[in-house]
Design a protein around this motif. Sequence first.
Motif, PDB file in Angstrom:
ATOM      1  N   PRO A   4       0.813  -1.226   0.000  1.00 41.46           N
ATOM      2  CA  PRO A   4       0.000   0.000   0.000  1.00 41.46           C
ATOM      3  C   PRO A   4       0.842   1.269   0.000  1.00 41.46           C
ATOM      4  O   PRO A   4       0.399   2.305  -0.477  1.00 41.46           O
ATOM      5  CB  PRO A   4      -0.820  -0.132   1.296  1.00 41.46           C
ATOM      6  N   SER A   5       2.065   1.199   0.531  1.00 37.90           N
ATOM      7  CA  SER A   5       2.938   2.364   0.563  1.00 37.90           C
ATOM      8  C   SER A   5       3.524   2.697  -0.802  1.00 37.90           C
ATOM      9  O   SER A   5       4.139   3.734  -0.985  1.00 37.90           O
ATOM     10  CB  SER A   5       4.083   2.121   1.544  1.00 37.90           C
ATOM     11  N   GLY A   6       3.363   1.786  -1.789  1.00 40.66           N
ATOM     12  CA  GLY A   6       3.953   1.979  -3.104  1.00 40.66           C
ATOM     13  C   GLY A   6       5.277   1.264  -3.269  1.00 40.66           C
ATOM     14  O   GLY A   6       5.849   1.251  -4.355  1.00 40.66           O
ATOM     15  N   GLN A   7       5.770   0.641  -2.194  1.00 43.01           N
ATOM     16  CA  GLN A   7       7.044  -0.071  -2.272  1.00 43.01           C
ATOM     17  C   GLN A   7       6.863  -1.384  -3.021  1.00 43.01           C
ATOM     18  O   GLN A   7       5.904  -2.126  -2.793  1.00 43.01           O
ATOM     19  CB  GLN A   7       7.583  -0.347  -0.871  1.00 43.01           C
ATOM     20  N   ARG A   8       7.807  -1.673  -3.915  1.00 43.60           N
ATOM     21  CA  ARG A   8       7.741  -2.883  -4.719  1.00 43.60           C
ATOM     22  C   ARG A   8       8.807  -3.856  -4.248  1.00 43.60           C
ATOM     23  O   ARG A   8       9.946  -3.461  -3.961  1.00 43.60           O
ATOM     24  CB  ARG A   8       7.960  -2.537  -6.191  1.00 43.60           C
ATOM     25  N   SER A   9       8.458  -5.130  -4.166  1.00 50.06           N
ATOM     26  CA  SER A   9       9.419  -6.149  -3.756  1.00 50.06           C
ATOM     27  C   SER A   9       9.082  -7.459  -4.451  1.00 50.06           C
ATOM     28  O   SER A   9       7.998  -7.633  -5.003  1.00 50.06           O
ATOM     29  CB  SER A   9       9.408  -6.328  -2.230  1.00 50.06           C
ATOM     30  N   ARG A  10      10.044  -8.388  -4.419  1.00 47.72           N
ATOM     31  CA  ARG A  10       9.860  -9.700  -5.047  1.00 47.72           C
ATOM     32  C   ARG A  10       9.909 -10.771  -3.964  1.00 47.72           C
ATOM     33  O   ARG A  10      10.806 -10.780  -3.126  1.00 47.72           O
ATOM     34  CB  ARG A  10      10.946  -9.933  -6.093  1.00 47.72           C
ATOM     35  N   VAL A  11       8.921 -11.647  -3.962  1.00 45.85           N
ATOM     36  CA  VAL A  11       8.821 -12.711  -2.967  1.00 45.85           C
ATOM     37  C   VAL A  11       8.873 -14.042  -3.691  1.00 45.85           C
ATOM     38  O   VAL A  11       8.064 -14.310  -4.578  1.00 45.85           O
ATOM     39  CB  VAL A  11       7.521 -12.597  -2.159  1.00 45.85           C
ATOM     40  N   GLU A  12       9.825 -14.883  -3.324  1.00 51.66           N
ATOM     41  CA  GLU A  12       9.960 -16.189  -3.959  1.00 51.66           C
ATOM     42  C   GLU A  12       9.041 -17.196  -3.280  1.00 51.66           C
ATOM     43  O   GLU A  12       8.980 -17.280  -2.047  1.00 51.66           O
ATOM     44  CB  GLU A  12      11.404 -16.674  -3.886  1.00 51.66           C
ATOM     45  N   ILE A  13       8.317 -17.957  -4.075  1.00 52.07           N
ATOM     46  CA  ILE A  13       7.467 -19.019  -3.543  1.00 52.07           C
ATOM     47  C   ILE A  13       8.344 -20.260  -3.389  1.00 52.07           C
ATOM     48  O   ILE A  13       8.643 -20.953  -4.372  1.00 52.07           O
ATOM     49  CB  ILE A  13       6.273 -19.283  -4.472  1.00 52.07           C
ATOM     50  N   ASP A  14       8.776 -20.524  -2.166  1.00 51.37           N
ATOM     51  CA  ASP A  14       9.760 -21.581  -1.934  1.00 51.37           C
ATOM     52  C   ASP A  14       9.197 -22.783  -1.196  1.00 51.37           C
ATOM     53  O   ASP A  14       9.940 -23.706  -0.837  1.00 51.37           O
ATOM     54  CB  ASP A  14      10.957 -21.010  -1.151  1.00 51.37           C
ATOM     55  N   GLN A  15       7.878 -22.794  -0.946  1.00 52.71           N
ATOM     56  CA  GLN A  15       7.272 -23.944  -0.281  1.00 52.71           C
ATOM     57  C   GLN A  15       5.800 -24.013  -0.663  1.00 52.71           C
ATOM     58  O   GLN A  15       5.202 -23.017  -1.056  1.00 52.71           O
ATOM     59  CB  GLN A  15       7.399 -23.813   1.234  1.00 52.71           C
ATOM     60  N   PHE A  16       5.243 -25.218  -0.567  1.00 55.09           N
ATOM     61  CA  PHE A  16       3.832 -25.413  -0.896  1.00 55.09           C
ATOM     62  C   PHE A  16       3.163 -26.240   0.184  1.00 55.09           C
ATOM     63  O   PHE A  16       3.768 -27.178   0.712  1.00 55.09           O
ATOM     64  CB  PHE A  16       3.687 -26.096  -2.267  1.00 55.09           C
ATOM     65  N   PRO A  17       1.918 -25.929   0.562  1.00 53.18           N
ATOM     66  CA  PRO A  17       1.188 -24.756   0.080  1.00 53.18           C
ATOM     67  C   PRO A  17       1.813 -23.459   0.590  1.00 53.18           C
ATOM     68  O   PRO A  17       2.313 -23.414   1.710  1.00 53.18           O
ATOM     69  CB  PRO A  17      -0.205 -24.957   0.651  1.00 53.18           C
ATOM     70  N   PHE A  18       1.759 -22.422  -0.244  1.00 52.99           N
ATOM     71  CA  PHE A  18       2.299 -21.108   0.103  1.00 52.99           C
ATOM     72  C   PHE A  18       1.136 -20.256   0.579  1.00 52.99           C
ATOM     73  O   PHE A  18       0.298 -19.813  -0.210  1.00 52.99           O
ATOM     74  CB  PHE A  18       2.958 -20.489  -1.129  1.00 52.99           C
ATOM     75  N   THR A  19       1.041 -20.066   1.905  1.00 50.03           N
ATOM     76  CA  THR A  19      -0.107 -19.362   2.474  1.00 50.03           C
ATOM     77  C   THR A  19       0.134 -17.863   2.518  1.00 50.03           C
ATOM     78  O   THR A  19       1.262 -17.390   2.675  1.00 50.03           O
ATOM     79  CB  THR A  19      -0.409 -19.875   3.884  1.00 50.03           C
ATOM     80  N   ILE A  20      -0.974 -17.114   2.391  1.00 43.14           N
ATOM     81  CA  ILE A  20      -0.948 -15.653   2.374  1.00 43.14           C
ATOM     82  C   ILE A  20      -1.997 -15.152   3.355  1.00 43.14           C
ATOM     83  O   ILE A  20      -3.144 -15.594   3.331  1.00 43.14           O
ATOM     84  CB  ILE A  20      -1.253 -15.112   0.966  1.00 43.14           C
ATOM     85  N   GLY A  21      -1.618 -14.229   4.236  1.00 41.30           N
ATOM     86  CA  GLY A  21      -2.567 -13.672   5.194  1.00 41.30           C
ATOM     87  C   GLY A  21      -1.872 -12.742   6.170  1.00 41.30           C
ATOM     88  O   GLY A  21      -0.657 -12.536   6.099  1.00 41.30           O
ATOM     89  N   ARG A  22      -2.626 -12.185   7.103  1.00 44.56           N
ATOM     90  CA  ARG A  22      -2.047 -11.220   8.037  1.00 44.56           C
ATOM     91  C   ARG A  22      -1.397 -11.890   9.257  1.00 44.56           C
ATOM     92  O   ARG A  22      -0.674 -11.245   9.998  1.00 44.56           O
ATOM     93  CB  ARG A  22      -3.109 -10.215   8.493  1.00 44.56           C
ATOM     94  N   GLN A  23      -1.665 -13.177   9.464  1.00 43.18           N
ATOM     95  CA  GLN A  23      -1.136 -13.872  10.638  1.00 43.18           C
ATOM     96  C   GLN A  23       0.327 -14.230  10.458  1.00 43.18           C
ATOM     97  O   GLN A  23       0.722 -14.733   9.402  1.00 43.18           O
ATOM     98  CB  GLN A  23      -1.964 -15.140  10.873  1.00 43.18           C
ATOM     99  N   PRO A  24       1.177 -13.991  11.459  1.00 44.77           N
ATOM    100  CA  PRO A  24       2.579 -14.409  11.372  1.00 44.77           C
ATOM    101  C   PRO A  24       2.665 -15.917  11.141  1.00 44.77           C
ATOM    102  O   PRO A  24       1.855 -16.682  11.654  1.00 44.77           O
ATOM    103  CB  PRO A  24       3.147 -14.021  12.743  1.00 44.77           C
ATOM    104  N   GLY A  25       3.637 -16.321  10.374  1.00 39.10           N
ATOM    105  CA  GLY A  25       3.783 -17.732  10.048  1.00 39.10           C
ATOM    106  C   GLY A  25       3.350 -18.073   8.647  1.00 39.10           C
ATOM    107  O   GLY A  25       3.669 -19.145   8.131  1.00 39.10           O
TER     108      GLY A  25
END
Length: 548
Positions: A4-25
């Motif tokens: 949301p800040s406009g910052q761009r980054s690259r995240v490698e998907i290195d495990q499956f399932p690759f979960t996405i959410g606000r919770q740590p972990g």
Amino acid sequence: MLAPSGQRSRVEIDQFPFTIGRQPGNGLVLRDNRASRRHAQIIHENGSYFIEDLNSRHGTWVNGERVARRPLHNSDRIEFGVRESYQLTFTLDKAEIHRLLDQLAATPHTGSTSGEAGAAELVKLRSLTEVARALHNSLSTRDVLIAVLDAALTVTGCERGFLLLRAKGELEVSAARDQNGRVLDPSDLRVPTSLIRRALTSRRDLLTMQFDPLELQKNEPEATVAMLELRSVVCLPLIRIQNVLGEETRAVSAAEDTVGLIYLDSRKAPADLSAGNRELLQTLAIEASTILENARLLEEERTKLRMEDELNIARVIQQGLQPTSLPSEGWFRAAGSSTPSTQVGGDYYDVHKTSEDAWITVVADVSGKGVSSALLASLLQGTFLMASGDITHIGPRISRLNEFLLDRTRGEKYATVFYSLLDSEGTLTYLNAGHCAPFLLSRDGRLRMLQTTSMPVGMLEDAEFDVVEIKMDPGDKLVIYSDGLTEAEDPNGCFFDTERLRECLRENATLDASGLHAAILARVERFTEGGAMRDDITTVVLEYAPGS
């Protein structure tokens, strides 16, 4: 990933399932309280990638479409159902180039001994590996494009390469290199860009094109001597990549959607355009096109975020101009609110005391939406802020405002206005310039509508603005609203309308101003089921309560 800040980054998907959410972990943590704890996941099945929504509150969206589960393809855009949150772009750049590397390593070079072919392929492998490394590690669009340019030189064996991008309809050199990686001056191209542009727009093949210098000499007398010495010229058009909701990303082939090209030439030997090399060149052109499109989308998103930040500031200022508190005791009581359908609204209301025995109330609705309407609403507020309690001033004040708006907006913007003055004796003097007819509600539920008295302000030059005077009884309440209230829609597209408002008022006639205001808003909220607003909603309730 675009934060949301406009910052761009690259995240490698290195495990499956690759979960996405606000919770740590999670594999990717979204630092946004509106995202679910475990919002979505990416899985890998039978060589394909899929995204699954994990029963999130706001849903998972791919290319603007809400999904429960669907395959992921290169350049798919993933969002999480709320504005100004994270945006992900799923890419297979690295995997795709590794596939080509494997294919290239297994393909012998035509016309060469096995040793020579092996050495040549190793050079190409090294060059393409640099592209893969740039795609994976670099956040600089220019760095990746230069890596692509170097790889194209290596694959074709050409001596020079130029990256040309469109700028205001013309082709301009953005980068220039030779086969040894040395930087060239843009003027070294020496080939008229008009010729390149003509070849670009008349190409037969979508991703590659070639033209013969001897043919150009016949058709272009202005062709330079240096150009006629070229043995080979290759151009890789960079086309606009368009994300669609079908099975894959497609390229737009219209000439006007070409964003630039990679130009390669050679004076010593013809370019190597064998079948395997053509596939590599096409892949490089697609990668460069995708990079440019992603950079364009990123810049658009940053511009959008900047505009939204400015609009948020404007919204805060606009809300700060509304009354901070309204009287809840004494002979005059009031409650009101104005909710914009976008960041800033064209509705406006104000309630202020002119003396111990008189209060002025203004509700206005400017035509249209957005910034222009919000600015005009602020102008109206400034006009009425210094209004006196003299009832003879109401008509002339509105007439001057009408002349001013016509002079400044030339009839393109107008406003409906309800302007009233209530004194301690219960005398209500009002002017209704095209606004929704307010309801006068008695304690026993009887309703009376205060019809319009004139045309909206800023619409006609010779408009007359009549003032009306009525008497309010103790306990009477005046309900003033904008059309956004009665035009609020339920999920089936039905309007809240005035009949539903009448019913709500009759059922809550015994409530005071604050209670009635809250009841109206609650009824509308239940009716719309919390859906999106199509127009600003302003509601003001005035109560005449002498002797309280």
